[in-house]
Design an enzyme around this catalytic site. Structure first.
Site, PDB file in Angstrom:
ATOM      1  N   LEU A 278      55.960  -5.778  24.380  1.00 29.59           N
ATOM      2  CA  LEU A 278      56.316  -7.190  24.554  1.00 29.59           C
ATOM      3  C   LEU A 278      56.238  -7.698  25.990  1.00 29.59           C
ATOM      4  O   LEU A 278      56.329  -8.888  26.224  1.00 29.59           O
ATOM      5  CB  LEU A 278      57.716  -7.447  23.988  1.00 29.59           C
ATOM      6  CG  LEU A 278      57.835  -7.222  22.478  1.00 29.59           C
ATOM      7  CD1 LEU A 278      59.251  -7.516  22.005  1.00 29.59           C
ATOM      8  CD2 LEU A 278      56.838  -8.076  21.712  1.00 29.59           C
TER       9      LEU A 278
ATOM     10  N   ASN B 181      44.972  -4.456  23.145  1.00 27.29           N
ATOM     11  CA  ASN B 181      46.202  -4.903  22.461  1.00 27.29           C
ATOM     12  C   ASN B 181      45.900  -5.226  21.006  1.00 27.29           C
ATOM     13  O   ASN B 181      44.775  -5.589  20.664  1.00 27.29           O
ATOM     14  CB  ASN B 181      46.726  -6.166  23.152  1.00 27.29           C
ATOM     15  CG  ASN B 181      48.034  -6.667  22.551  1.00 27.29           C
ATOM     16  OD1 ASN B 181      48.943  -5.880  22.252  1.00 27.29           O
ATOM     17  ND2 ASN B 181      48.137  -7.971  22.367  1.00 27.29           N
TER      18      ASN B 181
ATOM     19  N   HIS C 132      47.210  -7.766  17.911  1.00 26.34           N
ATOM     20  CA  HIS C 132      48.008  -8.970  17.674  1.00 26.34           C
ATOM     21  C   HIS C 132      47.948  -9.312  16.190  1.00 26.34           C
ATOM     22  O   HIS C 132      46.866  -9.293  15.597  1.00 26.34           O
ATOM     23  CB  HIS C 132      47.466 -10.132  18.520  1.00 26.34           C
ATOM     24  CG  HIS C 132      48.321 -11.346  18.428  1.00 26.34           C
ATOM     25  ND1 HIS C 132      49.476 -11.498  19.172  1.00 26.34           N
ATOM     26  CD2 HIS C 132      48.239 -12.440  17.639  1.00 26.34           C
ATOM     27  CE1 HIS C 132      50.043 -12.644  18.851  1.00 26.34           C
ATOM     28  NE2 HIS C 132      49.316 -13.239  17.925  1.00 26.34           N
TER      29      HIS C 132
ATOM     30  N   GLU D 258      46.521  -3.638  10.004  1.00 30.62           N
ATOM     31  CA  GLU D 258      46.644  -2.987  11.313  1.00 30.62           C
ATOM     32  C   GLU D 258      46.593  -1.471  11.154  1.00 30.62           C
ATOM     33  O   GLU D 258      45.867  -0.776  11.874  1.00 30.62           O
ATOM     34  CB  GLU D 258      47.948  -3.410  11.994  1.00 30.62           C
ATOM     35  CG  GLU D 258      48.027  -4.896  12.260  1.00 30.62           C
ATOM     36  CD  GLU D 258      49.272  -5.288  13.055  1.00 30.62           C
ATOM     37  OE1 GLU D 258      49.755  -4.491  13.857  1.00 30.62           O
ATOM     38  OE2 GLU D 258      49.760  -6.407  12.873  1.00 30.62           O
TER      39      GLU D 258
HETATM   40  C1  GRF Z   1      52.510  -5.293  14.985  1.00 29.51           C
HETATM   41  O1  GRF Z   1      52.468  -6.307  14.023  1.00 29.51           O
HETATM   42  C2  GRF Z   1      51.635  -5.652  16.141  1.00 29.51           C
HETATM   43  O2  GRF Z   1      50.528  -6.413  15.797  1.00 29.51           O
HETATM   44  C3  GRF Z   1      52.552  -6.491  16.982  1.00 29.51           C
HETATM   45  O3  GRF Z   1      53.808  -5.872  16.854  1.00 29.51           O
HETATM   46  C4  GRF Z   1      53.888  -5.186  15.626  1.00 29.51           C
HETATM   47  C5  GRF Z   1      54.267  -3.765  15.956  1.00 29.51           C
HETATM   48  O4  GRF Z   1      54.685  -3.082  14.848  1.00 29.51           O
HETATM   49  N1  GRF Z   1      52.016  -6.667  18.296  1.00 29.51           N
HETATM   50  P1  GRF Z   1      54.970  -1.531  14.953  1.00 29.51           P
HETATM   51  O5  GRF Z   1      56.005  -1.317  16.039  1.00 29.51           O
HETATM   52  O6  GRF Z   1      53.682  -0.854  15.257  1.00 29.51           O
HETATM   53  O7  GRF Z   1      55.516  -1.166  13.605  1.00 29.51           O
END
Ligand code: GRF
Length: 194
Positions: A85, A102, A104, A174
């Protein structure tokens, strides 16, 4: 070996997928996990997979060369931000130009920028009654979510999904694609990375 440091602030489900994916990889290694939050779930995940981890404080990142020294000591070639963050400072971008990736949880440039993280993204998507959302993997520059896009994948939404359900759908994407996108980026840009 290309050595990766994963940066994460939260639960670390993406980090876990990445660690699993590269666990026995012949040329790519997850060498370090870094978090700004000593209570982050990602630190337990790192321990479980025997990946070294470090908690950093604001001054380590913004007011000293502690972080850069740490990355040098671990011979880190590439930084992967997976739910991290804090804004990446300019000196780190210069030291790792085109070597910071990164993820997103939206189809950038939509729903990106300062304050657009986690549930804020999915609530904005919901408020717009958007028919699609998705994930973006991109290079990091000095502005939140504005570096060059490496990969995007969309998912269809239906109107009765709430923000939590949208988040779950995007997270599935993801988990499915991020590791392979990292691997592909490394293999196609290997000369720049070493
Ligand atoms: C994910 O949705 C990513 O895209 C965002 O934060 C979330 C992280 O989730 N930037 P995790 O900690 O990997 O479960």
């Amino acid at each position: 070996m290309v050595r990766i440091a994963i940066f994460a602030s939260g639960g670390g489900s993406n980090a876990e997928k990445i660690i699993q994916y590269f666990e026995h990889h012949p040329t790519i290694q997850i060498a370090l996990v870094i978090s700004n939050n000593k209570n982050a779930g990602v630190l337990g995940i790192a321990d479980r997979y025997k990946v070294p981890s470090q908690v950093i404080h604001r001054k380590d990142m913004y007011e000293s060369d502690h972080l850069l020294t740490l990355l040098k000591n671990y011979k880190i070639d590439l930084l992967v931000l997976a739910g991290f963050l804090w804004l990446i400072p300019a000196y780190l971008i210069s030291a790792y130009t085109n070597k910071i990736i990164n993820i997103h949880p939206s189809l950038l440039p939509k729903y990106g920028g300062k304050g657009m993280y986690g549930h804020h993204v999915h609530e904005a998507v919901k408020a717009d009654q958007s028919a699609i959302s998705g994930m973006t993997v991109h290079l990091v520059n000095e502005k939140y979510d504005e570096g060059g896009i490496i990969f995007q994948k969309e998912c269809k939404l239906n109107q009765d999904m709430n923000a939590t359900e949208i988040a779950a759908e995007v997270l599935k994407l993801e988990h499915k694609y991020f590791s392979a996108v990292i691997e592909n980026y490394i293999t196609t840009h290997i000369n720049r990375l070493k």
